[in-house]
Design a protein around this motif. Structure first.
Motif, short mmCIF file in Angstrom:
data_model
loop_
_atom_site.label_atom_id
_atom_site.label_comp_id
_atom_site.label_asym_id
_atom_site.label_seq_id
_atom_site.Cartn_x
_atom_site.Cartn_y
_atom_site.Cartn_z
N LEU A 1 -3.80 17.35 -12.83
CA LEU A 1 -4.28 17.05 -11.49
C LEU A 1 -3.34 16.08 -10.80
N PRO A 2 -3.19 16.16 -9.48
CA PRO A 2 -2.47 15.10 -8.76
C PRO A 2 -3.25 13.80 -8.89
N LEU A 3 -2.55 12.68 -8.75
CA LEU A 3 -3.19 11.39 -8.98
C LEU A 3 -4.40 11.19 -8.08
N THR A 4 -4.37 11.67 -6.86
CA THR A 4 -5.51 11.50 -5.96
C THR A 4 -6.77 12.14 -6.51
N ASP A 5 -6.61 13.20 -7.33
CA ASP A 5 -7.77 13.93 -7.84
C ASP A 5 -8.12 13.57 -9.27
N TRP A 6 -7.48 12.57 -9.85
CA TRP A 6 -7.91 12.12 -11.18
C TRP A 6 -9.38 11.72 -11.12
N GLN A 7 -10.12 12.13 -12.12
CA GLN A 7 -11.56 11.89 -12.14
C GLN A 7 -11.88 10.58 -12.86
N LEU A 8 -12.66 9.75 -12.19
CA LEU A 8 -13.13 8.49 -12.78
C LEU A 8 -14.57 8.69 -13.21
N LEU B 1 -9.90 9.16 -7.54
CA LEU B 1 -9.30 7.89 -7.17
C LEU B 1 -9.26 7.72 -5.66
N ALA B 2 -9.03 8.83 -4.94
CA ALA B 2 -8.94 8.75 -3.48
C ALA B 2 -10.29 8.54 -2.82
N GLN B 3 -11.38 8.85 -3.53
CA GLN B 3 -12.71 8.76 -2.94
C GLN B 3 -13.59 7.74 -3.66
N GLN B 4 -13.00 6.78 -4.31
CA GLN B 4 -13.77 5.77 -5.02
C GLN B 4 -14.59 4.94 -4.03
N PRO B 5 -15.75 4.45 -4.45
CA PRO B 5 -16.52 3.57 -3.57
C PRO B 5 -15.80 2.24 -3.38
N ASN B 6 -16.05 1.59 -2.24
CA ASN B 6 -15.41 0.31 -1.93
C ASN B 6 -13.89 0.43 -1.98
N ALA B 7 -13.36 1.54 -1.43
CA ALA B 7 -11.93 1.79 -1.51
C ALA B 7 -11.14 0.64 -0.90
N PRO B 8 -10.07 0.19 -1.56
CA PRO B 8 -9.28 -0.93 -1.06
C PRO B 8 -8.28 -0.48 0.00
N THR B 9 -7.59 -1.45 0.58
CA THR B 9 -6.43 -1.15 1.42
C THR B 9 -5.39 -0.47 0.54
N PRO B 10 -4.82 0.66 0.97
CA PRO B 10 -3.83 1.33 0.12
C PRO B 10 -2.68 0.41 -0.24
N ASP B 11 -2.35 0.37 -1.53
CA ASP B 11 -1.19 -0.43 -1.96
C ASP B 11 0.11 0.20 -1.51
N VAL C 1 -17.89 -6.29 -6.31
CA VAL C 1 -17.03 -5.24 -5.78
C VAL C 1 -15.91 -4.98 -6.78
N TRP C 2 -15.69 -3.71 -7.12
CA TRP C 2 -14.55 -3.34 -7.96
C TRP C 2 -13.72 -2.30 -7.22
N GLN C 3 -12.41 -2.37 -7.40
CA GLN C 3 -11.49 -1.45 -6.77
C GLN C 3 -10.41 -1.07 -7.78
N LEU C 4 -10.20 0.24 -7.94
CA LEU C 4 -9.15 0.71 -8.82
C LEU C 4 -7.86 0.81 -8.00
N ARG C 5 -6.80 0.13 -8.47
CA ARG C 5 -5.57 0.04 -7.69
C ARG C 5 -4.38 0.42 -8.56
N MET C 6 -3.23 0.60 -7.90
CA MET C 6 -2.02 1.06 -8.58
C MET C 6 -0.92 0.02 -8.42
N LEU C 7 -0.05 -0.07 -9.41
CA LEU C 7 1.07 -1.00 -9.41
C LEU C 7 2.29 -0.31 -9.99
N ASP C 8 3.44 -0.43 -9.29
CA ASP C 8 4.67 0.17 -9.81
C ASP C 8 5.68 -0.93 -10.14
#
Length: 550
Positions: A77-84, A104-114, A167-174
Motif C-alpha cells: 500500500l502507499p504510505l497514505t493508505d497504511w492501516q492503523l 495514516l492520511a485519515q487519522q483522527p486529530n490529524a496534525p499539520t503535515p510535516d 491528543v495523539w498524532q502519528l507523524r513522520m520523520l526523515d
C-alpha cells in the motif's frame, strides 16, 4: 491549561500523596485540581515503571503496509493508505485510544503535515526512501466553547468546569529533518556553554555536545559506538530537546525607576497590580532565540470569545492594510474580561489547535456590543488564519495582553539572558541556550497580599529558573530500512488473561478454567510483535498430606 485558575499547585518533587479538606476552611479550585493531578501522576508513573515508557496493548496501533487481493497475493500500500489498527497505546503512562481502524492520511486529530504544508494533503503522499513513524502525545485543555457538552442546560449555559483531553498524532520523520533537530540542539548547547559561569557547568555541557555529535554520526551511518539498534537511535533523537536543550524561565519583580531627586528612595521590588493574577507566558513561534517569539496573558489565556459566523475581509486601503470583521456570540462579562481597542487576539479553531499552528495575532480596532462584532486590523503582508466557522470546529478569539514591544504579528521576540518587563513590576528572563516549541508555557501567580509578591520558588533568596509546562510526549513506532522493509520499534503486551490462557494451553495435563462468559482473544496484530511478554512457568503445588487423626 488555559483555564480560569487562581494557580496550579501540583509539584511532583513534593511527593504529596493526597489533599485533605478541613472543616470550616475555604475550598479552593487549586486544591481540587492538585488532588486530581496527584492521582493522575501516580497512575502514569505506575504504568511507566511497571511496563515501560511506550508500549501497545495487544494489536493496538499496529500498522499494515500491505493488503491481500482476491487471489491471495500480497499487494503493498502507499504510505497514505497504511492501516492503523484500533486499540490502545501507552506513552509515558498516558493512554492513547484509537477507536476505529484508519489510514495514516485519515487519522483522527490529524496534525499539520510535516511535509507538503499548504498543498492540502496529509504529508504522507511522497515519503522519502527511508523514514521513521512516531507518536506525538499531549493533553489539550478544552474550554466550554471547545467542549459544549460540558455545559448544563439547567444552568442556562453558564460554564463551570473545563476538561483535559489526550491528543495523539502519528507523524513522520526523515533524515534531513532529524539532522536539523540535532543541529538546533547543538546550537542551543553552544549558546549555553558560552553563558556558563563555572568549569563544572562547562564540562557537563561538553559531555552533552559529545553525546549529540555521536548520535548525529550514528544517524549518518558512521561510528555508532557499539549501538546498532536503529529503534534506540530514534528514541534518543526524539528525546534530545527534553534531555539537552529544554528552555528555562525565571520570573521576578523589578523595582520602580528611581526619581532624579537624590532625596527620593526607589520603591522596593513588588507586584503593583490591583488584583491577583495568574500570568501565562507562552511560546508562539518555535525555534532558537532570535527566531522564537512569545505572548503573555494576565488571565492565563482564558479570556475567549465564541465566533458566531464567517469573518468578512474588507477591501485593501491605500497602504495595503485591510480590516477583518468577526461576529461574536457574546462579549466578556465585564470590561476587564472584554475586548477593547489595541487588544491583540488570536484566531483559533480545532484545526489551528490540533495543527499546533502559530499564525499572526491581529489587533482590535473596535468592538461593538450593539452589532455583536469586533473589527480587527490586518496589516499589509500579514495573512490571518482562516477560521473554520463550522460549529463543530469550535471557532473562537483568544485575547492576549502584551502591548509594548509587540511586532507586526502581535508577539514579542524571545531574548535570552536579559529581563523582559511584562507589567506592574513583573518581569521574566529566558535562560540562555533553549530550543523553544509552540505551546511551551510558564505560569506566574501574582498576589496583592504581602506587599505584592510572586508565587515563584526562590531557593536561597534567588528566583529559580524553571522548565516549561505543556511538554509533549514522544514514542517511536517504527522505521523503514534501505530495502524499504518496515521495522516496528514498540513493545506489545497481551492482557494477563490472554497470557494465562496461552500458558494453560501450552502446559500438558492442565485444563483451561471454564467460565460462563469466556473472554475472546484479542485480534492478531497487523505486524509482527518485536517483544512479547512471556509468562514465567510456575510449578504446580501439591496438596500437603493430611495430619494423622486422633
Amino acid at each position: 491549561m488555559k483555564g480560569d485558575f487562581a494557580r496550579v499547585t501540583f509539584d511532583p518533587k513534593q511527593h504529596y500523596s493526597q489533599v485533605f479538606q478541613q472543616q470550616g476552611r475555604v475550598l479552593l479550585e487549586a486544591d481540587w485540581n492538585e488532588q486530581a493531578q496527584i492521582q493522575l501522576h501516580l497512575l502514569h508513573t505506575l504504568v511507566r515503571d511497571l511496563v515501560g515508557p511506550c508500549w501497545a496493548a495487544g494489536g493496538g496501533f499496529a500498522l499494515a503496509s500491505a493488503t491481500t487481493d482476491p487471489n491471495g497475493n500480497s499487494k503493498p500500500l502507499p504510505l497514505t493508505d497504511w492501516q492503523l489498527a484500533p486499540g490502545h497505546f501507552y506513552v509515558d503512562g498516558i493512554l492513547c485510544a484509537n477507536e476505529a481502524a484508519c489510514t495514516l492520511a485519515q487519522q483522527p486529530n490529524a496534525p499539520t503535515p510535516d511535509y507538503g504544508v499548504g498543498d492540502g494533503k496529509s504529508g504522507f503522499e511522497n515519503p522519502p526512501a527511508s523514514f521513521a513513524l512516531w507518536l506525538d502525545v499531549w493533553e489539550r485543555h478544552l474550554s466550554w466553547i471547545e467542549a459544549p457538552s460540558s455545559l448544563d442546560s439547567a444552568l442556562d449555559g453558564i460554564d463551570t468546569c473545563s476538561r483535559g483531553q489526550v491528543v495523539w498524532q502519528l507523524r513522520m520523520l526523515d533524515q534531513p529533518h532529524a539532522q536539523q533537530r540535532l543541529a538546533d540542539v547543538t546550537t542551543a548547547l553552544n549558546t549555553r556553554r558560552q553563558a556558563a559561569t563555572s568549569a563544572t557547568d562547562t564540562a557537563a555541557i561538553d559531555q552533552q555536545l559529545a553525546a549529540v555529535n555521536q548520535l548525529g554520526q550514528a544517524l549518518k551511518g558512521g561510528n555508532q559506538a557499539g549501538n546498532t539498534d536503529p529503534c534506540t537511535l530514534l528514541r534518543q533523537l526524539l528525546d534530545t530537546r527534553r534531555a539537552y536543550a529544554l528552555p528555562g524561565l525565571r520570573a521576578e519583580l523589578g523595582p520602580t525607576v528611581a526619581d532624579n531627586d537624590p532625596c527620593v528612595i526607589a520603591a522596593d521590588a513588588r507586584y503593583r497590580g490591583m488584583e491577583n493574577q495568574l500570568y501565562r507566558v507562552e511560546i508562539h513561534q518555535p525555534g532558537l532565540a532570535g527566531t522564537a517569539t512569545f505572548k503573555w496573558s494576565r488571565e492565563n489565556g482564558s479570556v475567549i470569545f465564541p465566533v458566531a459566523g464567517p469573518a468578512v475581509l474588507g477591501a485593501a486601503a491605500a497602504d495595503g492594510s485591510r480590516t477583518l470583521t468577526v461576529p461574536l456570540q457574546r462579549f466578556g462579562r465585564d470590561a476587564r474580561l472584554g475586548l477593547a481597542a489595541n487588544d491583540w487576539v488570536e484566531l483559533v479553531d480545532d484545526g489551528y489547535t490540533l495543527g499546533q499552528r502559530a499564525w499572526p495575532l491581529l489587533q482590535v480596532l473596535a468592538a461593538s456590543v450593539a452589532d455583536g462584532s469586533v473589527t480587527l486590523a490586518v496589516p499589509q503582508g500579514v495573512t490571518p488564519w482562516t477560521l473554520d466557522t463550522d460549529p463543530a470546529s469550535h471557532p473562537l478569539l483568544r485575547r492576549w495582553d502584551q502591548r509594548d514591544g509587540a511586532n507586526a504579528q502581535g508577539v514579542l521576540p524571545v531574548s535570552e539572558g536579559a529581563a523582559i518587563a511584562l507589567e506592574d513590576g513583573v518581569q521574566v528572563t529566558f535562560a540562555p541556550g533553549g530550543l523553544y516549541a509552540t505551546g511551551d508555557y510558564w505560569l506566574i501567580p501574582a498576589r496583592v497580599a504581602g506587599n505584592g509578591q510572586l508565587d515563584w520558588p526562590a531557593p536561597g533568596g534567588t528566583a529559580a529558573t524553571l522548565p516549561p509546562r505543556g511538554l509533549h510526549h514522544y514514542a517511536a513506532l517504527g522505521l523503514t530500512g534501505d530495502n524499504g522493509s518496515y521495522q516496528e520499534c514498540c513493545c506489545r503486551f497481551d492482557s494477563l488473561c490472554q497470557l494465562l490462557r496461552s500458558r494453560v494451553a501450552n502446559a500438558p495435563g492442565l485444563a483451561p478454567a471454564t467460565s460462563a462468559a469466556p473472554t475472546p482473544a484479542p485480534a492478531t496484530p497487523a505486524t509482527p510483535a518485536k517483544n512479547t511478554l512471556t509468562p514465567r512457568k510456575t510449578p504446580v503445588r501439591k496438596k500437603p498430606p493430611s495430619p494423622p487423626q486422633g
